[in-house]
Structures are given as C-alpha cells and as structure tokens.
Motif scaffolding. Structure first.
Motif, short mmCIF file in Angstrom:
data_model
loop_
_atom_site.label_atom_id
_atom_site.label_comp_id
_atom_site.label_asym_id
_atom_site.label_seq_id
_atom_site.Cartn_x
_atom_site.Cartn_y
_atom_site.Cartn_z
N TRP A 1 0.83 -1.20 0.00
CA TRP A 1 0.00 0.00 0.00
C TRP A 1 0.87 1.25 0.00
O TRP A 1 0.60 2.21 -0.71
CB TRP A 1 -0.94 0.00 1.20
CG TRP A 1 -1.82 1.21 1.22
CD1 TRP A 1 -1.70 2.31 2.01
CD2 TRP A 1 -2.95 1.45 0.37
NE1 TRP A 1 -2.68 3.22 1.72
CE2 TRP A 1 -3.46 2.72 0.72
CE3 TRP A 1 -3.57 0.73 -0.64
CZ2 TRP A 1 -4.58 3.27 0.09
CZ3 TRP A 1 -4.68 1.27 -1.26
CH2 TRP A 1 -5.17 2.54 -0.90
N LYS B 1 -9.16 -2.87 -3.93
CA LYS B 1 -8.87 -1.45 -4.16
C LYS B 1 -8.14 -1.25 -5.48
O LYS B 1 -8.45 -0.34 -6.24
CB LYS B 1 -8.06 -0.87 -3.00
CG LYS B 1 -8.88 -0.71 -1.75
CD LYS B 1 -8.06 -0.15 -0.61
CE LYS B 1 -8.85 -0.11 0.65
NZ LYS B 1 -9.21 1.20 1.07
N TRP B 2 -7.17 -2.12 -5.75
CA TRP B 2 -6.45 -2.05 -7.03
C TRP B 2 -7.42 -2.30 -8.19
O TRP B 2 -7.42 -1.56 -9.17
CB TRP B 2 -5.31 -3.09 -7.04
CG TRP B 2 -4.78 -3.33 -8.41
CD1 TRP B 2 -3.94 -2.51 -9.12
CD2 TRP B 2 -5.05 -4.45 -9.25
NE1 TRP B 2 -3.67 -3.06 -10.35
CE2 TRP B 2 -4.35 -4.26 -10.45
CE3 TRP B 2 -5.82 -5.60 -9.10
CZ2 TRP B 2 -4.39 -5.17 -11.50
CZ3 TRP B 2 -5.86 -6.51 -10.14
CH2 TRP B 2 -5.15 -6.28 -11.32
N TRP C 1 0.33 0.67 -9.07
CA TRP C 1 -1.12 0.88 -9.13
C TRP C 1 -1.64 1.01 -10.56
O TRP C 1 -2.79 0.71 -10.83
CB TRP C 1 -1.46 2.12 -8.31
CG TRP C 1 -2.81 2.12 -7.68
CD1 TRP C 1 -3.84 2.94 -8.01
CD2 TRP C 1 -3.29 1.31 -6.60
NE1 TRP C 1 -4.92 2.71 -7.20
CE2 TRP C 1 -4.61 1.70 -6.32
CE3 TRP C 1 -2.72 0.27 -5.85
CZ2 TRP C 1 -5.37 1.10 -5.33
CZ3 TRP C 1 -3.49 -0.31 -4.85
CH2 TRP C 1 -4.79 0.10 -4.60
N LYS D 1 -10.64 -1.86 -8.39
CA LYS D 1 -11.55 -0.72 -8.57
C LYS D 1 -10.83 0.44 -9.24
O LYS D 1 -11.41 1.13 -10.08
CB LYS D 1 -12.16 -0.30 -7.23
CG LYS D 1 -13.19 -1.30 -6.74
CD LYS D 1 -13.82 -0.84 -5.44
CE LYS D 1 -14.93 -1.79 -5.02
NZ LYS D 1 -15.58 -1.35 -3.78
#
Length: 86
Positions: A16, A46-47, A23, A49
C-alpha cells in the motif's frame, strides 16, 4: 506486476505504501503468492476498482485457490477477469 510471498498484514501495508509504483498496472500475476487473507483481498479489490475507474478490466493470472475462495466469499470475484492456468 507479479506478487509473491504472503499477501497478509505487513506485506499488504508495504504494498500500500508503494502503490504508486504498481497501481497503474492492469494485470497482476499471483503465481508466487503463498497465502493471503482478508487484508490481501482488500488490497486487490482497491487495485481492481482503480483499474476499472480508468476504464480497463483488472486481469489476474495464476490465481491461488485461497484468493478464489475468499473473493467468492466476500462477493468480489466478479470485479476481476481471471485467466486460467495452462
């Protein structure tokens, strides 16, 4: 991007912190992931999305059974395109 080792707690925190380095990748190779937990799934979500927000579909390759089981349990498996092994 290729992830390896245990996608849990401390490794997720480190990934993170350096997310700007990976990313933007739209595919993730999980062939060297040994284990993962809910923190690992959360990071992948999260990645995924972020990839979808750019109009692409996040692709996972060499997906371990742990990921498939947890992603299905949490209802997020459909977020990803999963390439079958061999």
């Amino acid at each position: 991007m290729k992830l390896s080792g245990n996608l849990q707690g401390e490794q997720v925190k480190r990934l993170w912190e350096i997310r700007q380095q990976w990313w933007q990748d739209e595919s993730m190779d999980l062939c060297e992931v040994l284990t993962l937990d809910s923190a690992g799934i959360a990071l992948m979500v999260k990645w995924g999305k972020a990839v979808r927000e750019r109009g692409a579909i996040p692709l996972l390759t060499s997906v371990p059974d742990d990921f498939t089981k947890l992603a299905t349990l949490y209802g997020v498996a459909d977020l990803f395109s999963i390439e079958s092994q061999g």
